[in-house]
Design an enzyme around this catalytic site. Sequence first.
Site, mmCIF file in Angstrom:
data_model
loop_
_atom_site.group_PDB
_atom_site.id
_atom_site.type_symbol
_atom_site.label_atom_id
_atom_site.label_comp_id
_atom_site.label_asym_id
_atom_site.label_seq_id
_atom_site.Cartn_x
_atom_site.Cartn_y
_atom_site.Cartn_z
ATOM 1 N N GLU A 2 0.845 -1.196 0.000
ATOM 2 C CA GLU A 2 0.000 0.000 0.000
ATOM 3 C C GLU A 2 0.878 1.244 0.000
ATOM 4 O O GLU A 2 2.099 1.150 0.115
ATOM 5 C CB GLU A 2 -0.963 -0.016 1.189
ATOM 6 C CG GLU A 2 -0.290 0.045 2.548
ATOM 7 C CD GLU A 2 -1.260 -0.238 3.708
ATOM 8 O OE1 GLU A 2 -2.189 -1.052 3.543
ATOM 9 O OE2 GLU A 2 -1.059 0.341 4.784
ATOM 10 N N HIS A 16 -4.244 3.327 8.404
ATOM 11 C CA HIS A 16 -2.962 2.830 8.917
ATOM 12 C C HIS A 16 -2.019 3.998 9.178
ATOM 13 O O HIS A 16 -1.918 4.909 8.356
ATOM 14 C CB HIS A 16 -2.294 1.898 7.908
ATOM 15 C CG HIS A 16 -2.973 0.573 7.780
ATOM 16 N ND1 HIS A 16 -2.874 -0.190 6.643
ATOM 17 C CD2 HIS A 16 -3.752 -0.126 8.634
ATOM 18 C CE1 HIS A 16 -3.566 -1.310 6.809
ATOM 19 N NE2 HIS A 16 -4.118 -1.287 8.011
#
Lengths: 293, 385
Positions: A211, A249
């Site tokens: 990511e 995150h």
Amino acid sequence: MSILVDSNTRAIVQGITGGEGSFHARACIRYGTNVVAGVTPGRGGQLFDDQIPVFDTMNEAVKETSADTSLIFVPAPFAADAIAEAADAGISLIICITEGVPILDTVRVLRHLEGRPIRLIGPNCPGLISPGERCKLGIMPGNIHQPGRAGVVSRSGTLTYEAVGQLTGIGVGQSSCVGIGGDQLIGTSFVDVLEMFNNDPDTDFVVMIGEIGGTMEQDAATYIGEHFRKPIASLIAGATAPPGKRMGHAGAVITGESATSAAKTRALQEAGAVIIPTPADIGDTVQAMLAKA
Amino acid sequence: MKLHEYQSKEMFSRYGIPVPRGIAASTREEAIEAAQNLDGPWVVKAQVHAGGRGKAGGIKVVSTHDEVGNAAEALLGSRLVTHQTGPEGAPVHKVLVEEATKVSHELYVALMIDRGFRGPVVIASASGGMDIEEVAATTPERILKEGIDPVLGLQPFQGRRLAYGLGLPQELIRPASQIALSLYDIFIDNDCSLLEINPLAIDEAGKLVALDAKVDLEDDAMFRHHDLLPLRDREQEDELEAQALENNIAYVKLDGYVGCLVNGAGLAMATMDVIQNAGARPANFLDVGGGASEDKVALAVSIMLSDPEVTQVLVNVFGGILRCDIAAGGIVKAWRDSNSQLPMLVRMRGTNVDEGKDILRGSGLDVTFADTLTEVSAALSASLR
């Protein structure tokens, strides 16, 4: 076979009497994981669900049960302490599920573990599972997995389940699935896990889910280009994420060109990885990759 | 959590880092009074959580008390639009009135976590006052870096090495080194995620002074810094994002129109990507989190629905810890509470998926189901035609 954990793994759950700890300890045990003890300070001498002994300290727990692995669910303010306690007690594989560990706590504990034969997975990770070994040390739903020869490694939780779901959906089972965690600093990197998959005779190919944020995927690309001998398919989530914003995150934030999905995808493509064009295409891409291999 | 410049400078001052004499003001009168207690000429600086204030007209140099008042009056109550704020700008509720510094040279110093180094690093450059990312991209050799051992802390020799590396004269080596050491103390004591002085000036008298100050505190560590909570300026934050943050929901507003509700950050990003690939545009990032209750899901949905740009909604829940029936219950509750008529495309998998779908089917809401992300993508594309 599998990486990191198997049917011989002897696990302790730190924080076993807490809400999340107890829920997931039960799910791990139901899946087949050999949970030999729990640790919660102040609860020593009790039995968890009438079968698992609970200890006050990790030292006692390891001494009494010869455990080698620890799964941590303690709240964020105490997570670094729990990791250090596990390391001090002689645990060689520590999996920290806890989200929200202050970054400076992680910095200090990583420094403490440096150079020692201890592997930390996480923090802020879903853990890992080896379906063929019936060993699950994490919070993933066990029933979406099936034994097989795909290695899966990811920074995410539910996106990993999505990937595994698509693989199982086309009949592709997994050797091991490892969620390395979504924080800025984590104990185990993509490269660490790719090395293990490279050397695991029961992993034939790998699905890697990266990511935005940091350059860990570029490091993986370098490793793949130079050393990786197996087919690998890769997806980088966050193509539509705006720069400078933390996307859930702690580690998923675009801080410069190299942290973007496009830059990471490019690096992986140049290294020879098969690129999964969109999150809907994980299964199809793997199927096509296997047909060619 | 970000601090304003005036708050950051107060913190710097407590740690012995030299800053210009200055006083924060909320009204024209306070600004004039501040100027009366300081020596002119003065700089009047808009206090917003964004860089690029100078170019945006948020920093004014003035030489009379009346001009201080005028500058403050013009800024206070306005919204400052810089390249970092977006077109809506950031509200100015305070200005910092400072004694103007005559600058002979500008340096850059920052402290941050470096992922590659796996710990904090000090970054310094003799090219201060500029966009440091640009310096790093065009002349990387002008960026100095010292990695800090978390056991030892930043060492004086590292401070000296930076100071000599910047080409400073001998008499500034110790003061510059001391600034780096003080920054490290601030970083550790307050659990910062970023400290930045840009520029760190050498004034006409040859002394170092921090002309700007940026302090970002780490959200994950705020539980042990309750004393710093009052420094938060909620009005600088997006209202919906602030509400979400206070309820432990990860929400980021984007500029599209498909509202999305997802559990898990990775899947939420992936869902945005699917929306974009289908030719539509996501209105937000929203991770409702793992152990969410029905009420928390409802709150997350209501935050998403209060974005007026949203014209349709995509729910993507991979039930694990969050059960699909809990998610469905929360969604229905929020839809009813907000009287929403928006159509909803739902993709659910995992724990209690059948119960979840039954709840949505029985709700009377405008719900379409998709089983896979491929179907989601196709349904979104079809909805655009």
